[in-house]
Write a protein that holds these residues in place. Sequence first.
Motif, PDB file in Angstrom:
ATOM      1  N   UNK A   1       8.290 -17.844  30.880  1.00  0.00           N
ATOM      2  CA  UNK A   1       7.650 -16.711  31.561  1.00  0.00           C
ATOM      3  C   UNK A   1       8.414 -15.426  31.267  1.00  0.00           C
ATOM      4  N   UNK A   2       9.732 -15.504  31.298  1.00  0.00           N
ATOM      5  CA  UNK A   2      10.557 -14.332  30.991  1.00  0.00           C
ATOM      6  C   UNK A   2      10.242 -13.805  29.593  1.00  0.00           C
ATOM      7  N   UNK A   3      10.043 -14.702  28.643  1.00  0.00           N
ATOM      8  CA  UNK A   3       9.726 -14.284  27.269  1.00  0.00           C
ATOM      9  C   UNK A   3       8.465 -13.420  27.241  1.00  0.00           C
ATOM     10  N   UNK A   4       7.530 -13.712  28.107  1.00  0.00           N
ATOM     11  CA  UNK A   4       6.290 -12.932  28.163  1.00  0.00           C
ATOM     12  C   UNK A   4       6.498 -11.552  28.785  1.00  0.00           C
ATOM     13  N   UNK A   5       7.489 -11.456  29.693  1.00  0.00           N
ATOM     14  CA  UNK A   5       7.690 -10.231  30.454  1.00  0.00           C
ATOM     15  C   UNK A   5       8.925  -9.426  30.025  1.00  0.00           C
ATOM     16  N   UNK A   6       9.703  -9.920  29.081  1.00  0.00           N
ATOM     17  CA  UNK A   6      11.037  -9.373  28.823  1.00  0.00           C
ATOM     18  C   UNK A   6      11.051  -7.912  28.405  1.00  0.00           C
ATOM     19  N   UNK A   7       9.978  -7.407  27.835  1.00  0.00           N
ATOM     20  CA  UNK A   7       9.972  -6.022  27.348  1.00  0.00           C
ATOM     21  C   UNK A   7       9.952  -4.993  28.470  1.00  0.00           C
ATOM     22  N   UNK A   8       9.577  -5.406  29.667  1.00  0.00           N
ATOM     23  CA  UNK A   8       9.413  -4.406  30.728  1.00  0.00           C
ATOM     24  C   UNK A   8       9.937  -4.845  32.096  1.00  0.00           C
ATOM     25  N   UNK A   9      10.319  -6.108  32.270  1.00  0.00           N
ATOM     26  CA  UNK A   9      10.761  -6.560  33.589  1.00  0.00           C
ATOM     27  C   UNK A   9      12.236  -6.241  33.796  1.00  0.00           C
ATOM     28  N   UNK A  10      12.580  -5.820  35.016  1.00  0.00           N
ATOM     29  CA  UNK A  10      13.961  -5.479  35.358  1.00  0.00           C
ATOM     30  C   UNK A  10      14.640  -6.601  36.140  1.00  0.00           C
ATOM     31  N   UNK A  11      13.896  -7.212  37.038  1.00  0.00           N
ATOM     32  CA  UNK A  11      14.439  -8.288  37.870  1.00  0.00           C
ATOM     33  C   UNK A  11      13.481  -9.473  37.811  1.00  0.00           C
ATOM     34  N   UNK A  12      14.021 -10.649  37.546  1.00  0.00           N
ATOM     35  CA  UNK A  12      13.194 -11.859  37.460  1.00  0.00           C
ATOM     36  C   UNK A  12      13.620 -12.819  38.561  1.00  0.00           C
ATOM     37  N   UNK A  13      12.667 -13.186  39.397  1.00  0.00           N
ATOM     38  CA  UNK A  13      12.926 -14.085  40.522  1.00  0.00           C
ATOM     39  C   UNK A  13      12.453 -15.491  40.160  1.00  0.00           C
ATOM     40  N   UNK A  14      13.354 -16.451  40.289  1.00  0.00           N
ATOM     41  CA  UNK A  14      13.013 -17.853  40.051  1.00  0.00           C
ATOM     42  C   UNK A  14      13.338 -18.657  41.301  1.00  0.00           C
ATOM     43  N   UNK A  15      12.847 -19.875  41.379  1.00  0.00           N
ATOM     44  CA  UNK A  15      12.992 -20.659  42.596  1.00  0.00           C
ATOM     45  C   UNK A  15      14.374 -21.308  42.693  1.00  0.00           C
ATOM     46  N   UNK A  16      14.879 -21.402  43.910  1.00  0.00           N
ATOM     47  CA  UNK A  16      16.200 -21.975  44.158  1.00  0.00           C
ATOM     48  C   UNK A  16      16.270 -23.457  43.770  1.00  0.00           C
ATOM     49  N   UNK A  17      15.106 -24.103  43.634  1.00  0.00           N
ATOM     50  CA  UNK A  17      15.087 -25.524  43.274  1.00  0.00           C
ATOM     51  C   UNK A  17      15.070 -25.755  41.763  1.00  0.00           C
ATOM     52  N   UNK A  18      14.934 -24.670  41.015  1.00  0.00           N
ATOM     53  CA  UNK A  18      14.766 -24.780  39.560  1.00  0.00           C
ATOM     54  C   UNK A  18      16.088 -25.158  38.902  1.00  0.00           C
ATOM     55  N   UNK A  19      16.157 -26.389  38.411  1.00  0.00           N
ATOM     56  CA  UNK A  19      17.370 -26.877  37.767  1.00  0.00           C
ATOM     57  C   UNK A  19      17.332 -26.733  36.245  1.00  0.00           C
ATOM     58  N   UNK A  20      16.222 -26.212  35.741  1.00  0.00           N
ATOM     59  CA  UNK A  20      16.064 -26.071  34.291  1.00  0.00           C
ATOM     60  C   UNK A  20      16.537 -24.704  33.806  1.00  0.00           C
ATOM     61  N   UNK A  21      16.232 -23.689  34.565  1.00  0.00           N
ATOM     62  CA  UNK A  21      16.537 -22.326  34.132  1.00  0.00           C
ATOM     63  C   UNK A  21      18.048 -22.079  34.070  1.00  0.00           C
ATOM     64  N   UNK A  22      18.446 -21.301  33.090  1.00  0.00           N
ATOM     65  CA  UNK A  22      19.832 -20.869  32.950  1.00  0.00           C
ATOM     66  C   UNK A  22      19.876 -19.366  33.200  1.00  0.00           C
ATOM     67  N   UNK A  23      20.326 -18.946  34.372  1.00  0.00           N
ATOM     68  CA  UNK A  23      20.329 -17.517  34.697  1.00  0.00           C
ATOM     69  C   UNK A  23      21.076 -16.669  33.683  1.00  0.00           C
ATOM     70  N   UNK A  24      22.111 -17.239  33.073  1.00  0.00           N
ATOM     71  CA  UNK A  24      22.902 -16.477  32.101  1.00  0.00           C
ATOM     72  C   UNK A  24      22.051 -16.062  30.906  1.00  0.00           C
ATOM     73  N   UNK A  25      21.097 -16.917  30.512  1.00  0.00           N
ATOM     74  CA  UNK A  25      20.199 -16.585  29.400  1.00  0.00           C
ATOM     75  C   UNK A  25      19.309 -15.400  29.762  1.00  0.00           C
TER      76      UNK A  25
END
Length: 307
Positions: free
Chosen positions: A248-272
Amino acid sequence: MIILSGGTGSPKLIDGLRQLIPDEEITVIVNTGEDIWSSEVFISPDVDTVLYLFAGILDKTKWWSIVGDTYNTFNQMKELGHNEILMLGDRDRAVNLVRTRLLKNGLSLTEATVEIAKQFGIKATVLPMSDETATSVIETPAGKIHFQEFWVSKKGEPEILSFEYEGIEKAKLSPAVKEILEKEDCVIIGPSNPMTSIGPILALPEMKEILKTKKVIAISPIIGNAPVSGPAGKLMAAKGLEVSSKGVVELYRDFVDIFVYDIRDEVINPAEIEAMGIQAVALDTMMTDEGKRKGLAEKVLELFNKG
């Protein structure tokens, strides 16, 4: 405050926002990529969901249609051998009949929406993304079909070869949408299907460039490797995107400033996400009741205020 909305996730967030700020301060730009003609009636399902929410008549057990609606007309037509793609309730059909009459009388979709909102006594600003048609069309082994046929009639089962926003090259942001975007600095992209609910809005000429000048917060509709609801995963995979919040971030990366993901998400790497220059924030995005909807909305507003 501007919210880009479609599907059922974004209206839940809007429901939370309404507990915190007056309706008069809320503007919703709504997806029309799923609009469809059926039985000589023009149906704008995502627009209607938002209208019904603000009118206080939305069926919040389904997050579409009118609470307590009956289906006499739909069932009688079915008995007569006429099967409709969408199951329209009787009161819901009345709204769509009024919209169709307004359009046939020469009003734009924006003007028709504003008129219906006025009749409902709605104080928020609800705007379709465009007055032109840009339809989400799915390419299957059996041929092209409207998104509603794919998702409702065929229950999302056909293989997706590709999909497109048919007519998007001729569509444009409505004057009302452009005007409101010039005035507001903060935009929320709701947790709706990024491909067929938010995607058509973003595909409109100028939209992404305008968003680059705003503070944009996007809420992911995906937890782990699966969407909270709907066919987003299947559609993302068909486009070669990773089915995850990172996709989803890849779709929005050109214009999004803050990306909110769920606290249960064990797949996402915030550092990326942070490496893309985007702030990554973990929140409880499962808006299963009124309190949780308010809680997420409150946190999102705090993120704007911190900026």
